[in-house]
Scaffold this active site. Structure first.
Site, PDB file in Angstrom:
ATOM      1  CG  HIS A 502      -1.949  -1.094   1.201  1.00 18.43           C
ATOM      2  ND1 HIS A 502      -2.671  -1.464   2.321  1.00 18.43           N
ATOM      3  CD2 HIS A 502      -2.375  -1.892   0.199  1.00 18.43           C
ATOM      4  CE1 HIS A 502      -3.500  -2.455   1.993  1.00 18.43           C
ATOM      5  NE2 HIS A 502      -3.343  -2.731   0.710  1.00 18.43           N
TER       6      HIS A 502
HETATM    7  C1  LIG Z   1      -1.218  -7.685  -4.788  1.00 18.77           C
HETATM    8  C2  LIG Z   1      -1.879  -6.398  -4.344  1.00 18.77           C
HETATM    9  C3  LIG Z   1      -3.083  -6.446  -3.633  1.00 18.77           C
HETATM   10  C4  LIG Z   1      -3.709  -5.267  -3.243  1.00 18.77           C
HETATM   11  N1  LIG Z   1      -4.965  -5.315  -2.657  1.00 18.77           N
HETATM   12  C5  LIG Z   1      -5.667  -4.172  -2.487  1.00 18.77           C
HETATM   13  C6  LIG Z   1      -7.042  -4.204  -2.109  1.00 18.77           C
HETATM   14  O1  LIG Z   1      -7.657  -5.263  -1.974  1.00 18.77           O
HETATM   15  N2  LIG Z   1      -7.678  -3.004  -1.927  1.00 18.77           N
HETATM   16  C7  LIG Z   1      -7.046  -1.800  -2.095  1.00 18.77           C
HETATM   17  O2  LIG Z   1      -7.671  -0.768  -1.858  1.00 18.77           O
HETATM   18  N3  LIG Z   1      -5.758  -1.745  -2.478  1.00 18.77           N
HETATM   19  C8  LIG Z   1      -5.067  -2.897  -2.719  1.00 18.77           C
HETATM   20  N4  LIG Z   1      -3.780  -2.846  -3.181  1.00 18.77           N
HETATM   21  C9  LIG Z   1      -3.150  -1.524  -3.386  1.00 18.77           C
HETATM   22  C10 LIG Z   1      -3.609  -0.791  -4.658  1.00 18.77           C
HETATM   23  O3  LIG Z   1      -3.856  -1.686  -5.730  1.00 18.77           O
HETATM   24  C11 LIG Z   1      -2.531   0.230  -5.049  1.00 18.77           C
HETATM   25  O4  LIG Z   1      -2.252   1.016  -3.932  1.00 18.77           O
HETATM   26  C12 LIG Z   1      -2.973   1.120  -6.202  1.00 18.77           C
HETATM   27  O5  LIG Z   1      -3.204   0.355  -7.365  1.00 18.77           O
HETATM   28  C13 LIG Z   1      -1.937   2.206  -6.500  1.00 18.77           C
HETATM   29  O6  LIG Z   1      -2.482   3.074  -7.458  1.00 18.77           O
HETATM   30  P1  LIG Z   1      -1.579   3.974  -8.416  1.00 18.77           P
HETATM   31  O7  LIG Z   1      -2.502   4.583  -9.407  1.00 18.77           O
HETATM   32  O8  LIG Z   1      -0.719   4.851  -7.611  1.00 18.77           O
HETATM   33  O9  LIG Z   1      -0.587   2.964  -9.144  1.00 18.77           O
HETATM   34  P2  LIG Z   1      -0.874   1.571  -9.979  1.00 18.77           P
HETATM   35  O10 LIG Z   1      -2.275   1.167  -9.749  1.00 18.77           O
HETATM   36  O11 LIG Z   1       0.230   0.719  -9.584  1.00 18.77           O
HETATM   37  O12 LIG Z   1      -0.750   2.072 -11.475  1.00 18.77           O
HETATM   38  C14 LIG Z   1       0.443   2.489 -12.070  1.00 18.77           C
HETATM   39  C15 LIG Z   1       0.421   2.087 -13.542  1.00 18.77           C
HETATM   40  O13 LIG Z   1       1.489   2.727 -14.217  1.00 18.77           O
HETATM   41  C16 LIG Z   1       2.102   1.818 -15.113  1.00 18.77           C
HETATM   42  N5  LIG Z   1       3.476   2.290 -15.338  1.00 18.77           N
HETATM   43  C17 LIG Z   1       4.487   2.301 -14.441  1.00 18.77           C
HETATM   44  N6  LIG Z   1       5.592   2.820 -14.990  1.00 18.77           N
HETATM   45  C18 LIG Z   1       5.274   3.168 -16.261  1.00 18.77           C
HETATM   46  C19 LIG Z   1       6.016   3.752 -17.332  1.00 18.77           C
HETATM   47  N7  LIG Z   1       7.298   4.091 -17.178  1.00 18.77           N
HETATM   48  N8  LIG Z   1       5.390   3.941 -18.519  1.00 18.77           N
HETATM   49  C20 LIG Z   1       4.083   3.588 -18.679  1.00 18.77           C
HETATM   50  N9  LIG Z   1       3.336   3.029 -17.684  1.00 18.77           N
HETATM   51  C21 LIG Z   1       3.931   2.837 -16.494  1.00 18.77           C
HETATM   52  C22 LIG Z   1       2.005   0.498 -14.391  1.00 18.77           C
HETATM   53  O14 LIG Z   1       2.141  -0.596 -15.268  1.00 18.77           O
HETATM   54  C23 LIG Z   1       0.607   0.591 -13.774  1.00 18.77           C
HETATM   55  O15 LIG Z   1      -0.389   0.130 -14.647  1.00 18.77           O
HETATM   56  C24 LIG Z   1      -3.101  -4.011  -3.542  1.00 18.77           C
HETATM   57  C25 LIG Z   1      -1.887  -3.970  -4.223  1.00 18.77           C
HETATM   58  C26 LIG Z   1      -1.269  -5.141  -4.634  1.00 18.77           C
HETATM   59  C27 LIG Z   1       0.025  -5.054  -5.399  1.00 18.77           C
END
Ligand SMILES: Cc1cc2nc3c(=O)[nH]c(=O)nc-3n(C[C@H](O)[C@H](O)[C@H](O)COP(=O)(O)OP(=O)(O)OC[C@H]3O[C@@H](n4cnc5c(N)ncnc54)[C@H](O)[C@@H]3O)c2cc1C
Ligand SMILES: *[C@@H]1O[C@H](CO)[C@@H](O)[C@H](O)[C@H]1NC(C)=O
Ligand SMILES: *[C@@H]1O[C@H](CO)[C@@H](O)[C@H](O)[C@H]1NC(C)=O
Ligand SMILES: *[C@@H]1O[C@H](CO)[C@@H](O)[C@H](O)[C@H]1NC(C)=O
Ligand SMILES: *[C@@H]1O[C@H](CO)[C@@H](O)[C@H](O)[C@H]1NC(C)=O
Ligand SMILES: *[C@@H]1O[C@H](CO)[C@@H](O)[C@H](O)[C@H]1NC(C)=O
Ligand SMILES: *[C@@H]1O[C@H](CO)[C@@H](O)[C@H](O)[C@H]1NC(C)=O
Ligand SMILES: *[C@@H]1O[C@H](CO)[C@@H](O)[C@H](O)[C@H]1NC(C)=O
Ligand SMILES: *[C@@H]1O[C@H](CO)[C@@H](O)[C@H](O)[C@H]1NC(C)=O
Ligand SMILES: *[C@@H]1O[C@H](CO)[C@@H](O)[C@H](O)[C@H]1NC(C)=O
Ligand SMILES: *[C@@H]1O[C@H](CO)[C@@H](O)[C@H](O)[C@H]1NC(C)=O
Length: 568
Positions: A502
């Site tokens: 997280h």
């Molecule tokens: C296994 C797991 C279980 C979880 N369970 C839960 C849950 O049940 N409930 C909950 O609320 N949260 C959960 N979480 C946490 C939640 O999913 C994350 O905190 C959230 O997805 C983060 O959001 P974000 O938009 O910051 O990044 P992300 O959702 O990680 O999105 C970032 C995106 O950017 C892309 N990216 C990265 N670098 C580049 C680049 N250089 N060029 C192009 N694209 C790029 C990645 O591929 C990804 O698709 C879980 C996380 C994991 C890993």
């Protein structure tokens, strides 16, 4: 076993969105907004920005996950359906195995666990979906982003993505004998049973069913809602299998991105934003966004020097244009600790085996009706509960307890996972390595002066430990009987295996609010000292929220879209 002939072939609905996916090379035009990363924040942001009619390009390094967007990765029992492994709640747990079917899904260039496919973390997560309590805004965000300001965005997020505590479409919760005894012990001990999403501010001595964003027995979430509405607009384009290496900038102004194909159909080259008015928004997640910033000459000098010394050093922007910002500091995440009781009478379900060899009747029921055990994560679904504790420093801290039963490597185990949440004060740091992977070089766990986090965590565990011993038919296994909560907390190995995945905080929003110093983006999400650059993802949130955090990022992204559009 070949099961597919038993099943009704569901209609394929991906075609109708195909026209805006890979419509033309993204370099053929300039873009009002280039969003990097299609995760929890990037997708709702793309929907919000594209609503204005301005052109939006969403770049994603990974491949398609959900079948709706062309995803193909699945075990053979899903052949002929409109589903991939990512769409089926019951296949969630398989991500934690090290089987080859998982290759390329989790980001291979970070030390921490994160999703690197379309949907980011939301494609691979457990789907827990909680309405944030007011304190998650009021005590974490700067003024202007407090609960009263965020209420309309919370309402919208939960309207578009509703929650359920009965993910199976027949309205049943399967394998509840452990859940029932846990809830009974907790309510007898004084916990109030309620629905957490009906009472989001009640987070002290309360127990709730687990609440999820699963929809009609499928994963649902942002890929089934916000991405669908964005893709219906002609001014929106999604480009997958395309990794942003670095920003293109002229002095302090960002003019575009440099991309590299990272899969079939990916794109390599330079993509520009509309001159003078276009903006690049980094939504690549805590680790992905920091990596792009470092490679673009934005961050602490010690990190930029590591990039400079790497093989790509000669491509890096000249040192005179480096921008010193505290990217990577202030990293936060929940530390987890596991209490375990053993109980041979609890129901178990082999959700790992279900990947390749599901129980035939369960697979048939799921495919025909989206009901049964495979509509649930990890077989048995269990309650979640919260305590508010203090650490002797006048700061209240939240501890969320989740319960897993009969679905671990030991099928007789009931595990209570304590997760230290909002209010914790330890912080860490992420850094880049010489081979350009992202490392958590300082863990954000139990390093606070005065050890108040540990004091608070100990208080929560001291309250719950005796309750494990009251579970009928169960015997305490971890900690061993007789070990105190304080000794158990002292004995914990502080390493990255404690992570709840997280991660937040490494590009925190300021000024003002908790923490004050060390901010990277302002309250319009603009990166300090850079023109045409924003960060909108978990990195801007200054500390873990009370519960699983994805709802916070969806809400933040909707709000950010409004702020960015106001800037013109
Ligand atoms: C296994 C797991 C279980 C979880 N369970 C839960 C849950 O049940 N409930 C909950 O609320 N949260 C959960 N979480 C946490 C939640 O999913 C994350 O905190 C959230 O997805 C983060 O959001 P974000 O938009 O910051 O990044 P992300 O959702 O990680 O999105 C970032 C995106 O950017 C892309 N990216 C990265 N670098 C580049 C680049 N250089 N060029 C192009 N694209 C790029 C990645 O591929 C990804 O698709 C879980 C996380 C994991 C890993
Ligand atoms: C993209 O631009 C190139 C070069 O200008 C042109 O040849 C090509 O037809 C364009 N493609 C589309 C789909 O617009
Ligand atoms: C992306 O690349 C992978 C292989 O790396 C391929 O299987 C997939 O079809 C490509 N396209 C999409 C949209 O996922
Ligand atoms: C699969 O088809 C069903 C029935 O048409 C639909 O409700 C569902 O949204 C589809 N799921 C995906 C992932 O395409
Ligand atoms: C995969 O997991 C198995 C079982 O835990 C272990 O024996 C094996 O070494 C692991 N393989 C890799 C490549 O990590
Ligand atoms: C699907 O649901 C219907 C109606 O409840 C039931 O009759 C049928 O047996 C179910 N199908 C499977 C394969 O379980
Ligand atoms: C906590 O707050 C009280 C009242 O404001 C104050 O007297 C006390 O010193 C504070 N304690 C700490 C550890 O800050
Ligand atoms: C679970 O672990 C306990 C303690 O190690 C052991 O006694 C028991 O046999 C295990 N059960 C199974 C099913 O592995
Ligand atoms: C990068 O370096 C780290 C630490 O030295 C190492 O663990 C990792 O395997 C390396 N990764 C690659 C892709 O070389
Ligand atoms: C990565 O971080 C760990 C601490 O979490 C540290 O021990 C290790 O040396 C770091 N690796 C590199 C290559 O910096
Ligand atoms: C305890 O175990 C017995 C014997 O297996 C079983 O009949 C009973 O239902 C169990 N009670 C509870 C509350 O799990």
């Amino acid at each position: 076993m070949k099961l597919s002939r038993l099943f009704i072939v569901a209609s394929i609905s991906s075609i109708r969105f195909a026209h805006n996916v890979l419509a033309s090379p993204p370099s053929n035009s300039t873009w009002d907004y280039i969003i990097v990363g299609a995760g929890a924040a990037g997708i709702p942001l793309a929907d919000g920005l594209s609503e204005s009619g301005k052109s939006v390009l969403l770049l994603e390094r990974g491949f398609a996950s959900s079948h709706r967007w062309g995803g193909q990765l699945r075990p053979s029992w899903l052949d002929g359906s409109n589903l991939t492994r990512f769409d089926v709640p019951g296949l969630y747990g398989y991500i934690w195995t090290n089987n080859t079917e998982n290759s390329g899904i989790l980001c291979s260039d970070y030390e921490a666990t994160a999703g690197c496919v379309l949907g980011g973390g939301t494609a691979v997560n457990a789907g827990l979906w909680w309405k944030p309590p007011h304190d998650d805004w009021d005590l974490v965000f700067p003024p202007g982003w407090h609960s009263a300001d965020m209420a309309p965005y919370v309402e919208k997020a939960f309207r578009r993505i509703p929650w359920t505590d009965t993910p199976s479409t027949d309205g049943k919760r399967y394998f509840q004998n452990a859940a029932t005894k846990v809830t009974n012990v907790l309510t007898t001990a004084g916990y109030t049973a309620l629905s957490a999403n009906d009472h989001p501010n009640a987070k002290s001595s309360v127990v709730s069913n687990s609440e999820y964003l699963f929809l009609h027995g499928e994963r649902g979430g942002i890929m089934a809602t916000y991405l669908v509405s964005a893709a219906e607009r002609k001014n929106f384009q999604l480009q997958m299998n395309t990794t942003v290496a670095r920003l293109v900038r002229k002095g302090d102004t960002v003019t575009g991105v440099e991309v590299e194909a990272s899969g079939v159909g990916g794109y390599s080259g330079t993509i520009a934003v509309t001159p003078n008015t276009g903006r690049v928004i980094l939504s690549a997640g805590v680790f992905g966004t920091a990596k792009i910033l470092f490679r673009s000459g934005i961050g602490p000098k010690d990190q930029l020097e590591i990039v400079k010394a790497s093989p790509e050093g000669p491509n890096m922007i000249d040192e005179k244009d480096w921008i010193d910002l505290p990217v990577g500091y202030n990293l936060d995440d929940n530390p987890n600790a596991f209490l375990v009781a053993l109980d041979p009478t609890i129901e178990a379900y082999d959700y790992i085996g279900a990947y390749n060899t599901p129980i035939a009747a369960d697979a048939a029921e799921y495919l025909a009706n989206r009901s049964g055990p495979l509509a649930q994560v990890e077989g048995p679904i269990n309650p979640i509960f919260w305590d508010t504790v203090t650490g002797g420093d006048n700061i209240t801290r939240e501890v969320q307890w989740s319960v897993n039963s009969g679905a671990l490597s030991n099928t007789t185990a009931i595990a209570f996972t304590a997760s230290l949440g909002r209010g914790k004060t330890a912080r860490g740091r992420l850094t880049i390595t010489p081979n350009l992977t992202i490392n958590v070089s300082t863990l954000p766990y139990f390093n606070d002066p005065g050890a108040h986090d540990a004091t608070a965590f100990t208080a929560a565990i001291a309250k719950v430990l005796p309750l494990l011993q009251q579970l009928p038919n169960a015997t305490l296994y971890q900690p061993a009987p007789g070990v105190s909560a304080a000794d158990f907390v002292k004995s914990l190995t502080i390493d990255i295996s404690m992570s709840a995945s997280h991660w937040v905080g490494s590009t925190k929003m300021g000024p003002g609010g908790a923490g004050g110093e060390g901010w990277v983006v302002d309250t319009e999400t603009r990166v300090r000292g850079v023109r045409g650059l924003h960060v909108v993802d978990a990195g801007i949130v200054n500390g873990v929220p009370t519960s699983n955090p994805q709802s916070v990022f969806v809400v933040v992204a909707q709000r950010a879209a409004v702020e960015i559009l106001k800037l013109g």
